[in-house]
Design a protein around this motif. Structure first.
Motif, PDB file in Angstrom:
ATOM      1  N   LEU A 210       7.341   9.414  15.112  1.00 51.02           N
ATOM      2  CA  LEU A 210       6.947   8.394  15.886  1.00 51.02           C
ATOM      3  C   LEU A 210       7.971   7.873  16.717  1.00 51.02           C
ATOM      4  CD1 LEU A 210       4.573   7.160  17.485  1.00 51.02           C
ATOM      5  CD2 LEU A 210       4.603   5.398  15.617  1.00 51.02           C
ATOM      6  N   GLN A 211       8.120   7.966  18.120  1.00 50.50           N
ATOM      7  CA  GLN A 211       9.207   7.320  18.938  1.00 50.50           C
ATOM      8  C   GLN A 211       8.343   6.337  19.908  1.00 50.50           C
ATOM      9  OE1 GLN A 211      11.924   9.741  20.385  1.00 50.50           O
ATOM     10  NE2 GLN A 211      13.251   9.590  18.653  1.00 50.50           N
ATOM     11  N   ALA A 212       7.943   4.916  19.685  1.00 47.67           N
ATOM     12  CA  ALA A 212       7.238   4.272  20.555  1.00 47.67           C
ATOM     13  C   ALA A 212       7.998   3.828  21.672  1.00 47.67           C
ATOM     14  CB  ALA A 212       6.286   3.520  19.786  1.00 47.67           C
ATOM     15  N   GLN A 213       7.655   3.838  22.993  1.00 46.56           N
ATOM     16  CA  GLN A 213       8.371   2.996  23.812  1.00 46.56           C
ATOM     17  C   GLN A 213       8.090   1.476  23.704  1.00 46.56           C
ATOM     18  OE1 GLN A 213       8.167   3.987  27.767  1.00 46.56           O
ATOM     19  NE2 GLN A 213       8.797   6.359  27.566  1.00 46.56           N
ATOM     20  N   GLN A 214       9.003   0.687  23.818  1.00 47.80           N
ATOM     21  CA  GLN A 214       8.847  -0.877  23.694  1.00 47.80           C
ATOM     22  C   GLN A 214       7.675  -1.388  24.720  1.00 47.80           C
ATOM     23  OE1 GLN A 214      10.507  -2.949  21.733  1.00 47.80           O
ATOM     24  NE2 GLN A 214      11.478  -0.981  21.163  1.00 47.80           N
ATOM     25  N   SER A 215       6.635  -1.986  23.777  1.00 46.58           N
ATOM     26  CA  SER A 215       5.519  -2.383  24.405  1.00 46.58           C
ATOM     27  C   SER A 215       5.134  -3.714  23.776  1.00 46.58           C
ATOM     28  CB  SER A 215       4.403  -1.550  24.304  1.00 46.58           C
ATOM     29  OG  SER A 215       3.048  -1.988  24.642  1.00 46.58           O
ATOM     30  N   GLN A 216       4.163  -4.410  24.217  1.00 45.99           N
ATOM     31  CA  GLN A 216       3.700  -5.647  23.668  1.00 45.99           C
ATOM     32  C   GLN A 216       2.304  -5.030  22.715  1.00 45.99           C
ATOM     33  OE1 GLN A 216       5.167  -8.746  23.481  1.00 45.99           O
ATOM     34  NE2 GLN A 216       6.920  -7.477  24.354  1.00 45.99           N
ATOM     35  N   LYS A 217       1.897  -4.159  23.052  1.00 46.90           N
ATOM     36  CA  LYS A 217       0.582  -3.450  22.704  1.00 46.90           C
ATOM     37  C   LYS A 217       0.734  -3.342  21.043  1.00 46.90           C
ATOM     38  CE  LYS A 217      -2.644   0.004  22.405  1.00 46.90           C
ATOM     39  NZ  LYS A 217      -3.305   1.133  23.137  1.00 46.90           N
ATOM     40  N   MET A 218      -0.324  -3.648  20.372  1.00 50.96           N
ATOM     41  CA  MET A 218      -0.439  -3.631  18.818  1.00 50.96           C
ATOM     42  C   MET A 218      -1.070  -2.219  18.583  1.00 50.96           C
ATOM     43  SD  MET A 218       0.237  -5.276  15.887  1.00 50.96           S
ATOM     44  CE  MET A 218      -0.197  -6.962  16.013  1.00 50.96           C
ATOM     45  N   PHE A 219      -0.215  -1.264  18.350  1.00 53.69           N
ATOM     46  CA  PHE A 219      -0.914   0.114  18.388  1.00 53.69           C
ATOM     47  C   PHE A 219      -1.779   0.189  17.132  1.00 53.69           C
ATOM     48  CE2 PHE A 219       2.905   1.256  20.725  1.00 53.69           C
ATOM     49  CZ  PHE A 219       2.565   1.543  21.789  1.00 53.69           C
ATOM     50  N   ARG A 220      -2.927   1.046  17.252  1.00 49.47           N
ATOM     51  CA  ARG A 220      -3.703   1.064  15.850  1.00 49.47           C
ATOM     52  C   ARG A 220      -4.223   2.363  15.471  1.00 49.47           C
ATOM     53  NH1 ARG A 220      -9.259  -0.066  18.031  1.00 49.47           N
ATOM     54  NH2 ARG A 220      -9.658  -0.709  15.841  1.00 49.47           N
ATOM     55  N   ILE A 221      -3.744   2.387  14.109  1.00 50.90           N
ATOM     56  CA  ILE A 221      -3.745   3.746  13.333  1.00 50.90           C
ATOM     57  C   ILE A 221      -5.127   3.571  12.434  1.00 50.90           C
ATOM     58  CG2 ILE A 221      -2.774   5.230  11.913  1.00 50.90           C
ATOM     59  CD1 ILE A 221       0.220   3.909  12.708  1.00 50.90           C
ATOM     60  N   SER A 222      -5.829   4.735  12.383  1.00 47.47           N
ATOM     61  CA  SER A 222      -6.701   4.919  11.314  1.00 47.47           C
ATOM     62  C   SER A 222      -6.313   5.743  10.379  1.00 47.47           C
ATOM     63  CB  SER A 222      -8.204   5.295  12.153  1.00 47.47           C
ATOM     64  OG  SER A 222      -8.887   4.297  12.732  1.00 47.47           O
ATOM     65  N   VAL A 223      -6.742   5.596   9.023  1.00 43.74           N
ATOM     66  CA  VAL A 223      -6.299   6.602   7.981  1.00 43.74           C
ATOM     67  C   VAL A 223      -7.677   6.964   7.393  1.00 43.74           C
ATOM     68  CG1 VAL A 223      -5.080   6.984   5.860  1.00 43.74           C
ATOM     69  CG2 VAL A 223      -3.993   5.384   7.600  1.00 43.74           C
ATOM     70  N   LEU A 224      -7.844   8.078   7.435  1.00 45.60           N
ATOM     71  CA  LEU A 224      -9.068   8.540   6.500  1.00 45.60           C
ATOM     72  C   LEU A 224      -8.614   9.613   5.377  1.00 45.60           C
ATOM     73  CD1 LEU A 224     -12.132   9.112   6.040  1.00 45.60           C
ATOM     74  CD2 LEU A 224     -11.937  10.901   7.705  1.00 45.60           C
ATOM     75  N   LEU A 225      -8.809   9.083   4.025  1.00 44.27           N
ATOM     76  CA  LEU A 225      -8.364   9.945   2.799  1.00 44.27           C
ATOM     77  C   LEU A 225      -9.857  10.385   2.081  1.00 44.27           C
ATOM     78  CD1 LEU A 225      -5.118   8.318   2.148  1.00 44.27           C
ATOM     79  CD2 LEU A 225      -5.397  10.553   2.962  1.00 44.27           C
ATOM     80  N   PRO A 226      -9.797  11.477   1.480  1.00 51.77           N
ATOM     81  CA  PRO A 226     -10.843  11.800   0.754  1.00 51.77           C
ATOM     82  C   PRO A 226     -11.299  11.094  -0.553  1.00 51.77           C
ATOM     83  CG  PRO A 226      -9.337  13.570   0.627  1.00 51.77           C
ATOM     84  CD  PRO A 226      -8.843  12.398   1.626  1.00 51.77           C
ATOM     85  N   GLY A 227     -10.115  10.400  -1.044  1.00 47.74           N
ATOM     86  CA  GLY A 227     -10.296  10.040  -2.414  1.00 47.74           C
ATOM     87  C   GLY A 227     -10.473   8.553  -2.759  1.00 47.74           C
ATOM     88  N   THR A 228      -9.878   7.739  -3.544  1.00 49.51           N
ATOM     89  CA  THR A 228      -9.928   6.510  -3.622  1.00 49.51           C
ATOM     90  C   THR A 228      -8.764   5.603  -3.322  1.00 49.51           C
ATOM     91  OG1 THR A 228      -9.531   6.248  -6.076  1.00 49.51           O
ATOM     92  CG2 THR A 228     -11.833   6.782  -5.122  1.00 49.51           C
ATOM     93  N   PRO A 229      -8.698   4.368  -3.002  1.00 50.18           N
ATOM     94  CA  PRO A 229      -7.528   3.720  -2.870  1.00 50.18           C
ATOM     95  C   PRO A 229      -6.307   3.644  -4.085  1.00 50.18           C
ATOM     96  CG  PRO A 229      -9.201   2.294  -2.194  1.00 50.18           C
ATOM     97  CD  PRO A 229      -9.785   3.426  -2.774  1.00 50.18           C
ATOM     98  N   THR A 230      -7.224   4.014  -5.503  1.00 50.96           N
ATOM     99  CA  THR A 230      -6.206   3.967  -6.566  1.00 50.96           C
ATOM    100  C   THR A 230      -5.832   5.403  -6.694  1.00 50.96           C
ATOM    101  OG1 THR A 230      -7.619   2.525  -7.829  1.00 50.96           O
ATOM    102  CG2 THR A 230      -6.333   3.844  -9.256  1.00 50.96           C
ATOM    103  N   SER A 231      -6.318   6.370  -6.581  1.00 51.32           N
ATOM    104  CA  SER A 231      -6.180   7.711  -6.554  1.00 51.32           C
ATOM    105  C   SER A 231      -4.907   8.130  -5.544  1.00 51.32           C
ATOM    106  CB  SER A 231      -6.871   8.883  -6.734  1.00 51.32           C
ATOM    107  OG  SER A 231      -7.784   8.714  -5.564  1.00 51.32           O
ATOM    108  N   PHE A 232      -5.127   7.603  -4.589  1.00 49.48           N
ATOM    109  CA  PHE A 232      -4.259   7.881  -3.331  1.00 49.48           C
ATOM    110  C   PHE A 232      -3.124   6.956  -3.192  1.00 49.48           C
ATOM    111  CE2 PHE A 232      -6.960  11.092  -2.573  1.00 49.48           C
ATOM    112  CZ  PHE A 232      -6.366  12.131  -1.831  1.00 49.48           C
ATOM    113  N   ALA A 233      -2.909   5.723  -4.179  1.00 47.21           N
ATOM    114  CA  ALA A 233      -1.861   4.734  -4.216  1.00 47.21           C
ATOM    115  C   ALA A 233      -0.645   5.097  -3.654  1.00 47.21           C
ATOM    116  CB  ALA A 233      -2.133   3.752  -5.047  1.00 47.21           C
ATOM    117  N   LEU A 234       0.005   6.079  -4.261  1.00 44.84           N
ATOM    118  CA  LEU A 234       1.391   6.352  -3.814  1.00 44.84           C
ATOM    119  C   LEU A 234       1.559   6.855  -2.576  1.00 44.84           C
ATOM    120  CD1 LEU A 234       2.457   8.197  -7.395  1.00 44.84           C
ATOM    121  CD2 LEU A 234       3.183   5.998  -6.419  1.00 44.84           C
TER     122      LEU A 234
END
Length: 281
Positions: free
Chosen positions: A21-45
């Motif tokens: 990712l190379q983002a041009q300078q901007s005041q916008k707060m970009f929004r990323i979603s992460v969808l993972l099939p497991g649990t926060p514990t199992s995918f912690a690393l």
């Protein structure tokens, strides 16, 4: 969003999910979603490595990017609903892992860029039309390496004297596992090995699966690629060790939990991403 290249390490152990990712300078707060099939514990690393990779490229959660996390909790049937929620929130990009989650997201949106990690055959799974001209809004990494099945069997033959029968643990709902099993059958026939496919559909099926392996008196085990089995890697390793089954796993995370050995290969696929965001490698 303007053109940017997004490279992030999303990994557990030495497994990496590279994106740029190379983002041009901007005041916008970009929004990323992460969808993972497991649990926060199992995918912690992997989650931690994802955040580390963002920081390496100047992006900090809550300062330059907002991240919305969604977890399947090892229940494949929840992924479609979670994918729909993410699409309704109109984020800038979605990061996901595993074929199940990628398919749910593809069905939910044709416009939001989706970055996938460690998926199966993208063509067989219906994620892209073909590798030469994939089209669509998906990019990422694939583990299109079913030939590894033969190598895994070869290693088991080296460490198990007079090996003749091998159990193969797979998720019955995962198309990638079915592809790997077909290739492994061919390799096993050449090597004179008998395979005993043992299928699960939920985490509750693990105990029954190992009971069936014990009844069949198999001598070793191969665990095929699947995000739910990855999430349940400690239970899987514990059951294999309790049943004294030398086992070959598909990711290093199993070995880190006490499994005997693992073998994996990740392949970058340059999927075209239409619209305002373009990714490349």
């Amino acid at each position: 969003m303007r053109r940017r290249d997004f490279i992030v390490l999303v990994a557990g152990g030495t497994t990496m999910w590279p994106l740029h990712l190379q983002a041009q300078q901007s005041q916008k707060m970009f929004r990323i979603s992460v969808l993972l099939p497991g649990t926060p514990t199992s995918f912690a690393l992997r989650a931690a490595a994802f955040l580390d990779g963002l920081r390496e490229h100047g992006h900090v959660e809550g300062k330059t990017v907002v991240i919305e996390w969604k977890w399947g909790q090892d229940r494949v049937e929840t992924l479609s609903g979670l994918a729909a929620e993410l699409v309704r929130s109109n984020v800038d990009v979605i990061v996901t892992g595993g074929t199940f989650a990628a398919k749910a997201l593809k069905s939910a949106t044709a416009t939001i860029p989706i970055v996938m990690a460690i998926i199966g055959d993208p063509v067989a799974a219906g994620l892209v039309d073909n590798l030469a001209r994939p089209g669509g809004n998906l990019t990422g990494f694939s583990i299109v390496a079913p030939e590894l099945g033969g190598k895994r069997l070869e290693l088991l033959k080296e460490i198990v004297p007079n090996l003749s029968s091998v159990a193969v643990l797979l998720n019955s709902r995962n198309p990638q596992s079915q592809i790997e099993l077909r290739e492994m059958r061919t390799a096993a026939e050449v090597m004179g090995l008998r395979l005993y496919p043992t299928e699960i559909s939920t985490e509750d099926g693990l105990d029954d699966a190992f009971a069936a392996m014990s009844k069949a008196a198999v001598q070793a085990l191969v665990v095929l690629t699947d995000p739910i089995l990855f999430s349940q890697r400690k239970r899987t390793v514990d059951l294999a060790n309790r049943n004294r089954l030398p086992a070959m796993y598909f990711f290093q995370g199993f070995a880190e939990e006490g499994g005997l050995m693992s073998m994996v290969q990740a392949i970058p696929i340059c999927f075209a991403v239409p619209g305002p965001m373009q990714t490349g490698y």
